[in-house]
Design a protein around this motif. Structure first.
Motif: not given
Length: 467
Positions: A444-467
């Protein structure tokens, strides 16, 4: 199990070294050395005879019980065992190397789950063996109580999950007493399990009596466990081993079964696979591992679900079960826009990088068991969508209570930089569960939200796994 007492060989080796390499400054005559060697051999022979007799009798000294998790809660995760709601099934499956047979216990919990516990059985007690690095190799039998439950991370969406220790599935009614009121079913495989039955959750370093995790054990000590609880309509399962097909009957009422095979892969890492579903034959779990067929008796007619999970091919069945209806007529459908809650989003920013998003909303429905849950789902975009992960509320909440769910690395994928739509779902299992138009049963879908990347900020990526 006599081969597991190889510690006696080590003892003999140490005694021989002590005889052949006396301490500095000490002198032993040849006659005295020979006499000591004879005594040593006699001691080793005596201990070896006792070990063989112990293995033959099938009686092993009892050690400390395996501790239950201290973090368990009656209203979160798998919950806690309901008083008196557990049962050691009559299954006794021989181990390929001998010793105590394997068995299975079913435990009904405070969160509406039935959990499977696997282990070795001695004198009607489920437990683990102190060999292969577990319990400091004390050669004792360690009981496993009903409170040592699998780690539960599933919910209403898939009917349950499994870990190395076992499985938990959603159930309705008093399953242990009645054995008929099942809600979901599971067929699962654990490959690379050690013959000591001391699974990774209790064999990790520093946790309980199993201070050392068994590692680098030969493939001969590894087992392939195939098990499941298929519900009251299941009759038997058929599996392939060494090129031949074998059929075993399930436990009536629960549809439980257990197969123990040598692990020919030689892998030292534990893996698992599951196929959860309802106990209705057409909706039941598919086959996993060496399973090729599940036979049901439904309303007096026999039917079969068949597939070769290892090859991906089809298995011949004489009477295939009819396909299930994915949208039962009795399922209530809510029209679009019935719920329009907009969750509040708060971003976590570390040194200008967005690492997560917390969404907050008020729960329109209570969560009273593992058959219900709230989830976040970010709409996928791009070919990889690496950072788009979902979040699940794995605890009970009251209607109207504020819920916090956290989404990690929401903007990791490049296509999300323009904005990301996150949906909030209430998911429930059972024939009376509501669903949104066009969604899966119970979703059951009860709600939605759209989130934005703020200006001046950058996206963080998941840390890479060590081999």
């Amino acid at each position: 199990m006599s081969h597991r007492f190889r510690v006696l060989d080590d003892l003999e080796l140490e005694l021989r070294r002590a005889v052949e390499q006396p301490p500095s400054g000490a002198r032993l005559t040849r006659r005295r050395s020979s006499r000591l060697l004879l005594v040593t051999a006699a001691v080793v022979l005596l201990l070896g005879t006792a070990a063989v007799a112990l293995a033959a009798s099938g009686v092993i000294l009892t050690g400390a019980a395996v501790p239950a998790s201290r973090l368990a809660s009656p209203s979160a995760g798998a919950g806690l065992p309901q008083p008196g709601k557990w049962r050691l099934l009559p299954l006794r499956v021989p181990d390929p190397a001998g010793g105590p047979p394997w068995g299975m216990r079913l435990v009904q919990t405070t969160r509406g789950l039935v959990c499977v516990q696997l282990g070795r059985v001695q004198e009607g007690v489920l437990g683990e063996l102190g060999i292969d690095g577990a319990f400091s190799n004390d050669l004792r039998f360690h009981p496993v109580g009903p409170g040592v439950l699998p780690t539960y991370t599933g919910g209403a969406a898939d009917g349950g999950t499994l870990s190395e220790r076992g499985s938990c599935v959603i159930a309705y009614g008093d399953v242990i007493a009645g054995g008929q009121a099942w809600g979901s079913a599971v067929a699962a495989e654990v490959s690379g399990a050690d013959e000591n039955a001391a699974f990774a959750e209790v064999a990790a370093p520093g946790v309980g009596p199993s201070a050392t995790k068994p590692v680098h054990e030969p493939a001969a000590h590894r087992r392939r466990l195939v098990y499941g609880i298929l519900g009251p309509h299941a009759v038997s399962v058929t599996y392939r081993s060494e090129g031949s097909l074998h059929t075993v009957h399930v436990v009536p009422g629960s549809g439980a079964f257990l197969i123990v095979l040598p692990d020919s892969s030689g892998s030292e890492s534990e893996g698992h696979g599951a196929a959860p579903g309802t106990d209705t034959p057409g909706e039941g779990p598919g086959t996993v591992g060496p399973l090729v067929k599940i036979t049901y008796d439904y309303h007096g007619h026999t039917c079969e679900n068949g597939s070769d999970a290892e090859t991906g091919g089809r298995a011949h069945v004489a009477h295939p079960c009819p396909p299930a209806n994915p949208y039962p007529p009795a399922l209530r459908v809510t029209p679009p826009g019935s719920f329009n809650r907009v969750p509040h989003a708060t971003l976590d920013v570390v040194r200008g990088r967005v690492t997560g998003a917390e969404l907050t909303f008020r729960a329109p429905f209570a969560v009273t068991s593992a058959a219900e849950e709230y989830t976040l789902e970010a709409q996928p975009c791009g070919p990889r969508a690496e950072g788009l992960t979902s979040a699940v509320l794995d605890r009970d909440v009251a209607a109207g209570e504020t819920v916090h769910l956290y989404l990690q690395y929401p903007f990791a994928d490049a296509c999300t930089r323009r904005g990301l739509t996150v949906n909030v779902y209430y998911q429930a299992a059972g024939p009376e569960a509501k669903r949104s138009y066009g969604r899966a049963p119970g979703e059951l879908l009860i709600g939605s939200a759209k989130i934005q990347l703020p200006r001046g900020d950058r996206a963080a990526a998941p840390p890479r796994r060590r081999r």
